[in-house]
Design a protein around this motif. Sequence first.
Motif, PDB file in Angstrom:
ATOM      1  N   ASP A  46       0.829  -1.202   0.000  1.00 34.55           N
ATOM      2  CA  ASP A  46       0.000   0.000   0.000  1.00 34.55           C
ATOM      3  C   ASP A  46       0.862   1.250   0.000  1.00 34.55           C
ATOM      4  OD1 ASP A  46      -2.684   1.186   0.139  1.00 34.55           O
ATOM      5  OD2 ASP A  46      -2.019   1.888   2.109  1.00 34.55           O
ATOM      6  N   TRP A  47       1.930   1.263   0.812  1.00 37.18           N
ATOM      7  CA  TRP A  47       2.836   2.410   0.829  1.00 37.18           C
ATOM      8  C   TRP A  47       3.415   2.633  -0.556  1.00 37.18           C
ATOM      9  CZ3 TRP A  47       5.919   0.292   5.540  1.00 37.18           C
ATOM     10  CH2 TRP A  47       5.244   0.609   6.720  1.00 37.18           C
ATOM     11  N   GLN A  48       3.878   1.547  -1.175  1.00 39.55           N
ATOM     12  CA  GLN A  48       4.500   1.650  -2.490  1.00 39.55           C
ATOM     13  C   GLN A  48       3.492   2.194  -3.516  1.00 39.55           C
ATOM     14  OE1 GLN A  48       5.702  -1.986  -4.435  1.00 39.55           O
ATOM     15  NE2 GLN A  48       7.501  -0.978  -5.269  1.00 39.55           N
ATOM     16  N   LYS A  49       2.278   1.705  -3.472  1.00 38.02           N
ATOM     17  CA  LYS A  49       1.228   2.165  -4.396  1.00 38.02           C
ATOM     18  C   LYS A  49       0.938   3.636  -4.181  1.00 38.02           C
ATOM     19  CE  LYS A  49      -3.286   1.396  -4.066  1.00 38.02           C
ATOM     20  NZ  LYS A  49      -4.484   0.629  -3.791  1.00 38.02           N
ATOM     21  N   ASN A  50       0.824   4.049  -2.945  1.00 38.26           N
ATOM     22  CA  ASN A  50       0.507   5.444  -2.633  1.00 38.26           C
ATOM     23  C   ASN A  50       1.649   6.395  -2.930  1.00 38.26           C
ATOM     24  OD1 ASN A  50      -2.141   4.966  -1.853  1.00 38.26           O
ATOM     25  ND2 ASN A  50      -1.539   4.425   0.213  1.00 38.26           N
TER      26      ASN A  50
END
Length: 71
Positions: free
Chosen positions: A64-68
Amino acid sequence: MSQTYSTETVLGRMQLATEAVTRIEGNADLMQRVISAFQAGGISALEQLLNHPAASFVVAAMKDWQKNKGT
């Protein structure tokens, strides 16, 4: 943290993962290092490195961090 949170139950693993994510998010340098390691080694390598019952929850947070971050 494994002494504080049970890894025998899904709830315990989720609590442990939540604490780990909170600590990572609270330390910008650590968060960047974790994301860089995640990008360099990939998901499978990270899960193997963590080798812990709560790893899947932490990996999901990192995805999720990477996507955001748009990386």
